[in-house]
Design an enzyme around this catalytic site. Structure first.
Site, PDB file in Angstrom:
ATOM      1  N   SER A 129     -20.666  -4.710 -11.293  1.00 35.42           N
ATOM      2  CA  SER A 129     -19.569  -4.365 -10.393  1.00 35.42           C
ATOM      3  C   SER A 129     -19.914  -4.550  -8.922  1.00 35.42           C
ATOM      4  O   SER A 129     -19.051  -4.935  -8.122  1.00 35.42           O
ATOM      5  CB  SER A 129     -19.097  -2.930 -10.644  1.00 35.42           C
ATOM      6  OG  SER A 129     -20.169  -2.022 -10.506  1.00 35.42           O
ATOM      7  N   HIS A 180     -20.082  -0.196  -5.515  1.00 37.63           N
ATOM      8  CA  HIS A 180     -18.856  -0.944  -5.232  1.00 37.63           C
ATOM      9  C   HIS A 180     -18.702  -1.171  -3.727  1.00 37.63           C
ATOM     10  O   HIS A 180     -18.466  -2.297  -3.272  1.00 37.63           O
ATOM     11  CB  HIS A 180     -17.633  -0.171  -5.738  1.00 37.63           C
ATOM     12  CG  HIS A 180     -17.535  -0.118  -7.224  1.00 37.63           C
ATOM     13  ND1 HIS A 180     -16.451   0.436  -7.881  1.00 37.63           N
ATOM     14  CD2 HIS A 180     -18.376  -0.532  -8.199  1.00 37.63           C
ATOM     15  CE1 HIS A 180     -16.627   0.343  -9.187  1.00 37.63           C
ATOM     16  NE2 HIS A 180     -17.801  -0.227  -9.404  1.00 37.63           N
TER      17      HIS A 180
END
Length: 205
Positions: A129, A180
């Site tokens: 991610s 993230h």
């Protein structure tokens, strides 16, 4: 039907396709070998990130290897689905070398921020991610650089996807939101430093 499927695969950008295939291959190899991708201790043995191992044992390689590991099919599917489309858009406009640098370096940047802000947490983390958000961050930079005029990119949709995905990470306790955020910022800055052009035409289309 089979020919159409082969042609579709061939039409994808090559480096992004390679990254997707590597992530899937790693998952399949671990599964075929009898590994449990939902078991944190087993994932540690494969290279997942664990702050105490990095600080106490100096296993900094985990900041890189954890990008290619996923906790279960759903985790893998969600990340690869995002990468399949976002990565293709970025590579088509930046070229394979810039794309690869943004993907790998941006992913590491996300993991470094996660590590620095969570050194006291004894949590095992893994996933692509951070790298995926680096790709999204680079695409957002392209939109900003070109004042919203990037052919083939739905600017509002892209920005909305970035905002919602980041927000979801902060609201979901099971998501490494700092990876993230770090990946997104890393990808945005890398795209600027690498002077990613607004478009690079693909030779196979």
């Amino acid at each position: 039907m089979q020919t159409e499927g082969i042609n579709y695969i061939r039409s994808r950008t090559k480096m992004n396709l390679l990254m997707v295939l590597i992530n899937i291959a790693v998952f399949l190899i671990i599964t075929i070998m009898g590994g449990d991708t939902l078991d944190a201790e087993q994932m540690l043995s494969y290279g997942a990130m664990y702050p105490p191992y990095v600080t106490q044992k100096g296993e900094y390689y985990r900041l890189f290897t954890c990008m290619f590991l996923h906790f279960g099919w759903q985790h893998l599917f969600y990340n690869m689905l995002l990468l399949w489309f976002a990565g293709d858009m970025l590579e088509e406009r930046s070229g394979p070398v810039r794309y690869l640098v943004i993907y790998l370096a941006g992913g590491v940047a996300g993991n470094v921020l996660s590590f620095l802000t969570g050194m006291e947490r004894q949590v095992v983390s893994a996933g692509a991610s951070g790298a995926v958000f680096a790709v999204i961050g680079a695409l957002v930079w392209l939109v900003v650089k070109n004042r919203g005029k990037v052919e083939g990119i739905d600017n509002r949709g892209l920005c909305m996807m970035a905002v919602l995905s980041l927000a979801q990470g902060f609201m979901d306790a099971g998501v490494d939101h700092m990876a993230h955020l770090g990946g997104f910022i890393g990808g945005f800055l890398l795209a600027a430093v690498l002077r990613t052009p607004s478009a690079v035409r693909r030779k196979d289309r």
